[in-house]
Design a protein around this motif. Sequence first.
Motif, PDB file in Angstrom:
ATOM      1  N   LYS A  30       0.855  -1.180   0.000  1.00 11.25           N
ATOM      2  CA  LYS A  30       0.000   0.000   0.000  1.00 11.25           C
ATOM      3  C   LYS A  30       0.894   1.234   0.000  1.00 11.25           C
ATOM      4  CE  LYS A  30      -4.074   1.822   2.350  1.00 11.25           C
ATOM      5  NZ  LYS A  30      -4.983   1.619   3.497  1.00 11.25           N
ATOM      6  N   MET A  47       1.450   5.585  -0.827  1.00 10.73           N
ATOM      7  CA  MET A  47       0.927   6.931  -0.973  1.00 10.73           C
ATOM      8  C   MET A  47       1.733   7.578  -2.094  1.00 10.73           C
ATOM      9  SD  MET A  47       1.290  10.594   0.082  1.00 10.73           S
ATOM     10  CE  MET A  47       2.945  10.296   0.343  1.00 10.73           C
ATOM     11  N   THR A 106      -3.190  13.590  -3.896  1.00  4.33           N
ATOM     12  CA  THR A 106      -2.605  12.490  -3.138  1.00  4.33           C
ATOM     13  C   THR A 106      -3.411  11.234  -3.409  1.00  4.33           C
ATOM     14  OG1 THR A 106      -1.876  13.982  -1.377  1.00  4.33           O
ATOM     15  CG2 THR A 106      -2.021  11.644  -0.835  1.00  4.33           C
ATOM     16  N   ILE A 126      -3.719   6.959  -2.716  1.00  9.28           N
ATOM     17  CA  ILE A 126      -3.313   5.841  -1.871  1.00  9.28           C
ATOM     18  C   ILE A 126      -3.887   4.584  -2.502  1.00  9.28           C
ATOM     19  CG2 ILE A 126      -3.504   4.771   0.403  1.00  9.28           C
ATOM     20  CD1 ILE A 126      -3.760   7.620   1.563  1.00  9.28           C
ATOM     21  N   ARG A 155      -7.055  11.073  -1.634  1.00  7.81           N
ATOM     22  CA  ARG A 155      -7.248  11.649  -0.301  1.00  7.81           C
ATOM     23  C   ARG A 155      -7.077  13.164  -0.391  1.00  7.81           C
ATOM     24  NH1 ARG A 155      -5.198   8.574   4.793  1.00  7.81           N
ATOM     25  NH2 ARG A 155      -7.124   7.509   4.229  1.00  7.81           N
ATOM     26  N   ASP A 184     -11.866  10.747   1.552  1.00  7.16           N
ATOM     27  CA  ASP A 184     -11.345   9.794   0.570  1.00  7.16           C
ATOM     28  C   ASP A 184     -12.358   9.583  -0.550  1.00  7.16           C
ATOM     29  OD1 ASP A 184      -9.062   9.443   2.089  1.00  7.16           O
ATOM     30  OD2 ASP A 184      -9.806   7.646   3.098  1.00  7.16           O
ATOM     31  N   GLU A 238       5.673   3.955   1.132  1.00  2.00           N
ATOM     32  CA  GLU A 238       4.822   2.889   1.664  1.00  2.00           C
ATOM     33  C   GLU A 238       4.033   3.397   2.866  1.00  2.00           C
ATOM     34  OE1 GLU A 238       5.141  -1.697   3.391  1.00  2.00           O
ATOM     35  OE2 GLU A 238       6.944  -0.653   2.733  1.00  2.00           O
ATOM     36  N   ILE A 239       2.785   2.983   2.950  1.00  2.00           N
ATOM     37  CA  ILE A 239       1.922   3.331   4.082  1.00  2.00           C
ATOM     38  C   ILE A 239       2.186   2.331   5.199  1.00  2.00           C
ATOM     39  CG2 ILE A 239      -0.471   3.459   4.907  1.00  2.00           C
ATOM     40  CD1 ILE A 239       0.028   5.680   3.012  1.00  2.00           C
ATOM     41  N   ASP A 240       2.491   2.831   6.383  1.00  4.55           N
ATOM     42  CA  ASP A 240       2.682   1.987   7.570  1.00  4.55           C
ATOM     43  C   ASP A 240       1.308   1.757   8.193  1.00  4.55           C
ATOM     44  OD1 ASP A 240       3.248   0.821  10.014  1.00  4.55           O
ATOM     45  OD2 ASP A 240       4.863   2.212  10.513  1.00  4.55           O
ATOM     46  N   SER A 241       0.753   0.568   8.005  1.00  2.61           N
ATOM     47  CA  SER A 241      -0.615   0.288   8.452  1.00  2.61           C
ATOM     48  C   SER A 241      -0.784   0.417   9.965  1.00  2.61           C
ATOM     49  CB  SER A 241      -1.060  -1.097   7.986  1.00  2.61           C
ATOM     50  OG  SER A 241      -0.176  -2.081   8.466  1.00  2.61           O
ATOM     51  N   GLU A 278      -1.141   4.209  10.490  1.00  4.38           N
ATOM     52  CA  GLU A 278      -2.211   4.836   9.725  1.00  4.38           C
ATOM     53  C   GLU A 278      -3.432   5.133  10.604  1.00  4.38           C
ATOM     54  OE1 GLU A 278      -4.388   4.270   5.412  1.00  4.38           O
ATOM     55  OE2 GLU A 278      -3.710   2.488   6.467  1.00  4.38           O
TER      56      GLU A 278
END
Length: 136
Positions: A19, A21, A29, A31, A51, A60, A78-81, A84
């Motif tokens: 995932k 961004m 932006t 995602i 977003r 969103d 990378e999105i850090d879940s 998030e």
Amino acid sequence: MNKLDLEGTAHLLDELDKKLMVLLRDGRTLIGYLRSVDQFANLVLHQTIERIHVGKEYGDIPRGVFIVRGENVVLLGEIDSTREVELPLTQVSVDDILDSQRKEQELKQEKQRLISKALKERGLHLMSDLTHDDMF
């Protein structure tokens, strides 16, 4: 294509199915999950959302599969879940965030108009205010 270009694009292969961004040149932006990348760093994102941030709020907009030309990417990460969910932002409806975004843009335009007017009164002009005849 030089060696550096190939290495840069090859590093994107490590991000497949993650995932991400993506900040675009036009300020949007996105995602989504990276599904494909080519030698030009063109991206295919899956389950993409756009977003929109205004102040401490965000909304969103679902976009589905999204193809991004590599030349339009400013930033990618990378999105850090795990982090998030800790965002200090409040999610609002799409209608609310679009309304807030419109109001924010109107305020910026009005501010720019006032600055331009003040400069003109002092005999200065912004390049965006000049007509073709003014330049030549």
